[in-house]
Design a protein around this motif. Structure first.
Motif, short mmCIF file in Angstrom:
data_model
loop_
_atom_site.label_atom_id
_atom_site.label_comp_id
_atom_site.label_asym_id
_atom_site.label_seq_id
_atom_site.Cartn_x
_atom_site.Cartn_y
_atom_site.Cartn_z
N GLN A 117 0.83 -1.21 0.00
CA GLN A 117 0.00 0.00 0.00
C GLN A 117 0.86 1.25 0.00
O GLN A 117 0.57 2.21 -0.71
N MET A 118 1.93 1.25 0.78
CA MET A 118 2.82 2.41 0.85
C MET A 118 3.49 2.63 -0.50
O MET A 118 3.57 3.77 -0.97
N ASP A 119 3.95 1.56 -1.14
CA ASP A 119 4.56 1.68 -2.46
C ASP A 119 3.57 2.24 -3.47
O ASP A 119 3.90 3.11 -4.27
N ALA A 120 2.33 1.75 -3.42
CA ALA A 120 1.30 2.23 -4.35
C ALA A 120 1.02 3.71 -4.13
O ALA A 120 0.89 4.47 -5.09
N MET A 121 0.94 4.13 -2.87
CA MET A 121 0.70 5.54 -2.57
C MET A 121 1.86 6.41 -3.05
O MET A 121 1.65 7.48 -3.62
N GLN A 122 3.08 5.95 -2.82
CA GLN A 122 4.25 6.71 -3.26
C GLN A 122 4.28 6.83 -4.77
O GLN A 122 4.58 7.90 -5.31
N ASN A 123 3.96 5.75 -5.48
CA ASN A 123 3.91 5.80 -6.94
C ASN A 123 2.83 6.75 -7.42
O ASN A 123 3.02 7.50 -8.38
N TYR A 124 1.68 6.73 -6.76
CA TYR A 124 0.57 7.61 -7.13
C TYR A 124 0.96 9.07 -6.94
O TYR A 124 0.76 9.91 -7.83
N PHE A 125 1.56 9.39 -5.80
CA PHE A 125 1.97 10.77 -5.55
C PHE A 125 3.10 11.21 -6.48
O PHE A 125 3.15 12.36 -6.91
N ALA A 126 3.98 10.30 -6.81
CA ALA A 126 5.05 10.62 -7.77
C ALA A 126 4.45 10.93 -9.14
O ALA A 126 4.88 11.86 -9.82
N MET A 127 3.43 10.17 -9.53
CA MET A 127 2.76 10.42 -10.80
C MET A 127 2.07 11.79 -10.78
O MET A 127 2.19 12.57 -11.73
N LEU A 128 1.37 12.09 -9.68
CA LEU A 128 0.71 13.40 -9.58
C LEU A 128 1.72 14.54 -9.62
O LEU A 128 1.50 15.56 -10.26
#
Length: 100
Positions: A36-47
């Motif tokens: 979940q943490m990796d997914a959130m970090q990837n999402y915020f990096a994309m944003l």
């Protein structure tokens, strides 16, 4: 004979199974949390990438289908003559001469 000294004792076996199950649940929770943490970090990096490295503006199509990138956007994105850029075109308003 006490239950802790007999490896075949059902109570002792049950306690060990519960302990193993508890450890397995803890490990699974850690793995899920990490995913979940990796997914959130990837999402915020994309944003962050979408907001810091892109520009949105309106422009008019000129003769020969040419469009211009406004100077402020070119400066903000460090775009120079000859740079390759990605363009997504969404028509907003059509200004066509009426025939007749």
């Amino acid at each position: 004979m006490s239950s802790s000294n007999n490896p075949a004792d059902p109570v002792d076996a049950f306690k060990k199974a519960v302990e193993k199950g508890s450890e397995a649940q803890k490990e699974l929770a850690k793995q899920v949390s990490s995913i979940q943490m990796d997914a959130m970090q990837n999402y915020f990096a994309m944003l962050r990438g979408l907001s810091f490295y892109n520009a949105m503006f309106k422009t008019t199509v000129q003769s020969g289908g040419r469009i211009s990138i406004p100077e402020a956007e070119r400066q903000a994105l460090d775009i120079e003559d000859g740079d390759l850029v990605q363009v997504i075109v969404i028509p907003i308003e059509r200004k066509r001469k009426k025939e007749g």
